[in-house]
Design a protein around this motif. Structure first.
Motif, mmCIF file in Angstrom:
data_model
loop_
_atom_site.group_PDB
_atom_site.id
_atom_site.type_symbol
_atom_site.label_atom_id
_atom_site.label_comp_id
_atom_site.label_asym_id
_atom_site.label_seq_id
_atom_site.Cartn_x
_atom_site.Cartn_y
_atom_site.Cartn_z
ATOM 1 N N ASP A 106 0.768 -1.281 -0.079
ATOM 2 C CA ASP A 106 0.033 0.017 -0.035
ATOM 3 C C ASP A 106 0.870 1.175 -0.053
ATOM 4 O O ASP A 106 0.484 2.146 -0.419
ATOM 5 N N VAL A 107 2.072 1.201 0.756
ATOM 6 C CA VAL A 107 2.789 2.494 0.813
ATOM 7 C C VAL A 107 3.552 2.685 -0.613
ATOM 8 O O VAL A 107 3.514 3.802 -1.178
ATOM 9 N N ALA A 108 3.751 1.277 -1.297
ATOM 10 C CA ALA A 108 4.225 1.454 -2.665
ATOM 11 C C ALA A 108 3.249 2.191 -3.864
ATOM 12 O O ALA A 108 3.483 3.101 -4.541
ATOM 13 N N LEU A 109 1.898 1.802 -3.525
ATOM 14 C CA LEU A 109 0.722 2.160 -4.229
ATOM 15 C C LEU A 109 0.642 3.884 -4.029
ATOM 16 O O LEU A 109 0.524 4.577 -4.865
ATOM 17 N N VAL A 110 0.942 4.424 -2.670
ATOM 18 C CA VAL A 110 0.774 5.865 -2.387
ATOM 19 C C VAL A 110 1.985 6.334 -3.131
ATOM 20 O O VAL A 110 1.685 7.408 -3.963
ATOM 21 N N PHE A 111 3.065 5.760 -3.019
ATOM 22 C CA PHE A 111 4.384 6.149 -3.612
ATOM 23 C C PHE A 111 4.074 6.624 -5.333
ATOM 24 O O PHE A 111 4.159 7.477 -6.004
ATOM 25 N N SER A 112 3.603 5.410 -5.898
ATOM 26 C CA SER A 112 3.564 5.280 -7.192
ATOM 27 C C SER A 112 2.415 6.590 -7.608
ATOM 28 O O SER A 112 2.372 6.978 -8.756
ATOM 29 N N LEU A 113 1.464 6.853 -6.824
ATOM 30 C CA LEU A 113 0.219 7.600 -7.114
ATOM 31 C C LEU A 113 0.849 9.159 -7.364
ATOM 32 O O LEU A 113 0.646 9.861 -8.013
ATOM 33 N N PHE A 114 1.550 9.565 -6.243
ATOM 34 C CA PHE A 114 2.062 10.952 -5.847
ATOM 35 C C PHE A 114 3.314 11.292 -6.225
ATOM 36 O O PHE A 114 3.942 12.375 -6.112
ATOM 37 N N ALA A 115 4.272 10.343 -6.706
ATOM 38 C CA ALA A 115 5.796 10.625 -7.082
ATOM 39 C C ALA A 115 5.843 11.667 -8.161
ATOM 40 O O ALA A 115 6.542 12.715 -7.984
ATOM 41 N N SER A 116 4.781 11.655 -9.125
ATOM 42 C CA SER A 116 5.164 12.818 -10.092
ATOM 43 C C SER A 116 4.433 13.829 -9.677
ATOM 44 O O SER A 116 4.788 15.124 -10.173
ATOM 45 N N ALA A 154 -5.109 11.788 3.984
ATOM 46 C CA ALA A 154 -3.896 12.624 3.058
ATOM 47 C C ALA A 154 -3.688 12.052 1.742
ATOM 48 O O ALA A 154 -3.379 12.861 0.855
ATOM 49 N N VAL A 155 -4.163 10.787 1.601
ATOM 50 C CA VAL A 155 -4.294 10.423 0.127
ATOM 51 C C VAL A 155 -5.152 11.119 -0.720
ATOM 52 O O VAL A 155 -5.212 11.464 -1.848
ATOM 53 N N LEU A 156 -6.445 11.307 0.037
ATOM 54 C CA LEU A 156 -7.527 12.104 -0.524
ATOM 55 C C LEU A 156 -7.102 13.422 -1.053
ATOM 56 O O LEU A 156 -7.385 14.225 -2.058
ATOM 57 N N ALA A 157 -6.454 14.221 0.096
ATOM 58 C CA ALA A 157 -5.882 15.582 -0.289
ATOM 59 C C ALA A 157 -4.745 15.572 -1.198
ATOM 60 O O ALA A 157 -4.925 16.441 -2.115
ATOM 61 N N GLY A 158 -4.005 14.700 -1.526
ATOM 62 C CA GLY A 158 -3.134 14.459 -2.428
ATOM 63 C C GLY A 158 -3.832 14.704 -4.028
ATOM 64 O O GLY A 158 -3.510 15.108 -4.930
ATOM 65 N N GLY A 159 -4.992 13.854 -3.965
ATOM 66 C CA GLY A 159 -5.799 13.905 -5.097
ATOM 67 C C GLY A 159 -6.312 15.116 -5.511
ATOM 68 O O GLY A 159 -6.597 15.748 -6.402
ATOM 69 N N GLY A 160 -6.806 15.739 -4.304
ATOM 70 C CA GLY A 160 -7.394 17.414 -4.486
ATOM 71 C C GLY A 160 -6.164 18.162 -4.940
ATOM 72 O O GLY A 160 -6.578 19.058 -5.949
ATOM 73 N N VAL A 161 -4.981 17.930 -4.546
ATOM 74 C CA VAL A 161 -3.877 18.894 -5.243
ATOM 75 C C VAL A 161 -3.533 18.419 -6.520
ATOM 76 O O VAL A 161 -3.423 19.424 -7.379
ATOM 77 N N VAL A 162 -3.830 17.234 -7.011
ATOM 78 C CA VAL A 162 -3.673 17.177 -8.482
ATOM 79 C C VAL A 162 -4.845 17.761 -9.265
ATOM 80 O O VAL A 162 -4.543 18.379 -10.330
ATOM 81 N N LEU A 163 -5.869 17.582 -8.645
ATOM 82 C CA LEU A 163 -7.217 18.594 -9.317
ATOM 83 C C LEU A 163 -6.609 20.071 -9.576
ATOM 84 O O LEU A 163 -7.000 20.558 -10.487
ATOM 85 N N LEU A 164 -6.198 20.629 -8.438
ATOM 86 C CA LEU A 164 -5.955 22.085 -8.436
ATOM 87 C C LEU A 164 -4.821 22.073 -9.366
ATOM 88 O O LEU A 164 -4.572 23.151 -9.960
ATOM 89 N N LEU A 165 -3.796 21.089 -9.450
ATOM 90 C CA LEU A 165 -2.522 21.180 -10.385
ATOM 91 C C LEU A 165 -2.969 21.355 -11.800
ATOM 92 O O LEU A 165 -2.739 22.088 -12.452
#
Lengths: 89, 100, 314
Positions: free
Chosen positions: A61-71, C214-225
Motif C-alpha cells: 500500500d505504501v508503494a501504491l501511495v508513492f506510485s500515485l504521488f511521485a510525479s 492524506a491520500v484524498l488531499a493529494g488527489g485534491g492537489v492533482v485536481l488543483l494542479l
C-alpha cells in the motif's frame, strides 16, 4: 529469495544515493527536479521488493501511495513556474 | 530451483540492471533531455521487470492486480511529468546537446 | 534478521543523517528542496523497517503529494540568483558540539532499553477484542485513547481556521494542459478508491482516517494542479459543514453515551467496529479538506498562485 530481494533493494537504495549527486551537481534546476521522479520510482520498487514476503504487511500500500504521488512533486514545480525570463539555473 | 524462481531471478536482475542503467545515464549524459530519456528506462523497464519478477513467484490474483496497477500508474505519471519537465526546459531556453 | 537486513538498515541509518546534513548545508534552495523530498522517501523506508507502516503511509502521501508539492511550488516562485554560500563557520561552530552532547546524553537512555522489549504491545493485544478492531494502532487511536484523537481533530479544525485567513478565492482558472487533465483523470479515481480502501483496511491492517485523508488531499492537489477546479470558497456553508462533519460526528459519538448514563466515549458494545469505521470515514473527509487547503490554488490568468512578487532568494 528473501536474500535476493533484500540484496536488490540495497542495490536500488545505493542507486538513489548515487542519483543524489546529480541533484547537487545540477547544473540547471530541471536536472535537479527530474531526480525527484527517480526517487519515487525507486521507492516503489524497493517497497514492493521488501513487501513481497509478507502479504499482510501493508508495504504494497505504501508503494501504491508513492506510485500515485511521485510525479505530483515534479509537476507542481513545472506547473507553477512562471515565465520569469533570465538564464536558467 | 523451480522454473518460476529462475524466471523471477532473471527478471529481478534485469530490473536492477535497468535501474542501474538509468542512474548511469542520469550521471553521465550531457544534458537535461538525454537524462530524462535515461530516467524513463528505469521507470518503464526497470520497474516493469521487477513487477514481473515478483508476480511470477507470488501469483495471488490480488497481488498481481496491485503490481499491475502500481506499474501502470508509474508509467502514466512519469511519462507526463517527463514531458512537462522537457517542456519547461525548452521554455527556459535550454537547447539540446549536439555533437561538437 | 539476516546479515543483508543489517546491511540494508545500516545503509539507511547512515544515509539519513548525511542527507539531512546536505539539506541544511545545500548550496542552493533547489538542491535543498529536492534533497528534502529524498529525505522524506528515506524516512518512509525507515518507518517500514521499524514496523510502523501506518506512519510510513502518512510519510509517503504527505511527503510527496502535499509537502513535496508545497515546497516545489514555493521553489518555482523564487527567482534563483546565484549560489547561496553556506554560512561562515563561526556562527555555527557550536552546533556540532551541542548535537554531540545531546547524542551522548540520549545514548545511555536508548541503550538501556532491552532489545527484546515489546513496549505496550502485550497490554494492547490483551484488550484488542474489546476495542472492536483487529489492528492495534487503530485500536489505540480510536478506542483506548479515543479522547486524545478527539482533541486532535479539534486542533486540526482550529489550524484550518488559520489557513482560512490566508485563503484567497480566485475566479475559475482558464488555463490547463490536456496532459494534466489526463493525469488527473487517472490519479483521482485511484486516490478516491485508495482512501476508501485505507479507511476500511484500518480496522485490520495499516491504514486509517489520517492516511486516507492524506491520500484524498493529494488527489485534491492533482485536481488543483490540473486547474480543473478552483479553490472552493470556504465561506460557503456547505464547505464549512463538510469541514466540521468529522469533528462534530466524533463529539456526538463521544457525548451520546452520557445521555444513557455510560461513560464518555464508550462505543456501544458489539458495534464498536462499525462505529469506528463510520467515524474514520467522516474524519478522513475533514482531514483531506484541511490538508488540501494548505495548497495554494492557481490564479485565473494561468500564472502561479504566488500572492505577491518575491524579489528572489540568494
Amino acid at each position: 529469495m528473501h536474500d535476493l530481494r533484500t540484496a536488490i533493494a540495497i542495490f536500488l537504495l545505493a542507486n538513489v544515493l548515487l542519483g543524489l549527486t546529480r541533484v547537487v551537481r545540477g547544473p540547471t534546476i530541471a536536472d535537479r527536479i527530474l531526480v525527484a521522479q527517480l526517487f519515487g520510482t525507486t521507492a516503489v520498487a524497493v517497497l514492493l521488493l521488501l513487501g513481497a514476503g509478507e502479504p499482510a504487511s501493508g508495504l504494497d500500500d505504501v508503494a501504491l501511495v508513492f506510485s500515485l504521488f511521485a510525479s505530483v512533486t515534479v509537476i507542481s514545480f513545472v506547473r507553477n513556474a512562471e515565465r520569469l525570463g533570465g538564464s536558467p539555473r | 530451483m523451480t522454473i518460476a524462481s529462475i524466471v523471477s531471478l532473471a527478471c529481478l536482475l534485469a530490473g536492477a540492471f535497468f535501474f542501474f542503467a538509468g542512474t548511469v545515464g542520469l550521471l553521465r549524459f550531457p544534458d537535461v533531455f538525454t537524462r530524462l530519456h535515461a530516467l524513463t528506462k528505469a521507470d518503464n523497464l526497470g520497474l516493469g521487470f521487477v513487477c514481473v519478477g515478483l508476480a511470477v513467484t507470488d501469483p495471488a490474483p490480488a497481488r498481481i492486480v496491485k503490481l499491475g496497477l502500481v506499474w501502470s500508474l508509474v508509467l502514466a505519471s512519469s511519462a507526463i511529468s517527463s514531458q512537462l519537465v522537457a517542456r519547461y526546459a525548452v521554455d527556459r531556453g535550454m537547447t539540446p546537446w549536439s555533437k561538437p | 534478521m539476516t546479515s543483508l537486513d543489517w546491511v540494508l538498515d545500516g545503509t539507511l541509518a547512515l544515509a539519513l543523517p548525511i542527507v539531512a546534513w546536505k539539506v541544511v548545508r545545500a548550496p542552493s534552495l533547489a538542491v535543498a528542496v529536492v534533497l528534502f523530498v529524498a529525505l522524506g522517501l528515506l524516512s518512509a523506508f525507515a518507518w517500514t523497517r521499524l514496523g510502523a507502516v501506518d506512519v510510513a503511509l502518512v510519510e509517503a502521501s504527505i511527503g510527496t503529494g502535499l509537502s513535496g508539492a508545497l515546497f516545489m511550488t514555493a521553489l518555482s516562485w523564487a527567482v534563483p540568483r546565484g549560489r547561496r554560500r553556506p554560512e561562515p563557520g563561526t556562527r555555527a561552530a557550536w552546533l556540532p558540539f551541542v548535537t554531540l552532547g545531546l547524542a551522548c546524553g540520549l545514548a545511555p537512555a536508548i541503550a538501556s532499553v532491552p532489545p527484546t522489549s515489546t513496549g505496550l504491545r502485550q497490554a494492547v493485544d490483551a484488550r484488542l477484542d474489546a476495542s472492536g478492531v483487529e489492528q492495534p494502532v487503530t485500536a489505540v487511536l480510536m478506542s483506548f485513547r479515543g479522547y486524545d484523537t478527539l482533541l486532535e481533530t479539534i486542533v486540526l479544525v482550529v489550524a484550518s481556521a488559520a489557513t482560512l485567513a490566508l485563503h484567497v478565492r480566485r475566479p475559475r482558472p482558464s488555463g490547463g494542459s490536456e496532459l494534466l487533465a489526463t493525469l488527473a483523470g487517472v490519479i483521482l479515481p485511484v486516490a478516491i478508491l485508495l482512501s476508501g480502501y485505507l479507511v476500511w483496511r484500518g480496522s485490520h491492517g495499516p491504514g486509517g482516517a489520517f492516511q486516507a485523508g492524506a491520500v484524498l488531499a493529494g488527489g485534491g492537489v492533482v485536481l488543483l494542479l490540473a486547474r480543473r477546479i478552483r479553490a472552493p470558497a470556504m465561506s460557503r456553508p456547505f464547505m464549512r459543514a463538510l469541514l466540521l462533519t468529522g469533528p462534530a460526528a466524533f463529539v456526538a459519538v463521544a457525548a451520546a453515551p452520557l445521555a444513557v448514563g455510560r461513560p464518555l466515549l464508550s462505543y456501544p458494545p458489539g458495534r464498536a467496529g462499525l462505529v469506528i469505521v463510520a467515524l474514520e470515514t467522516a474524519l478522513a473527509i475533514a482531514i483531506a479538506l484541511v490538508l488540501a487547503m494548505f495548497y495554494p490554488a492557481p490564479a485565473a490568468d494561468g500564472r502561479s498562485g504566488r500572492p505577491h512578487r518575491t524579489r528572489g532568494l540568494r
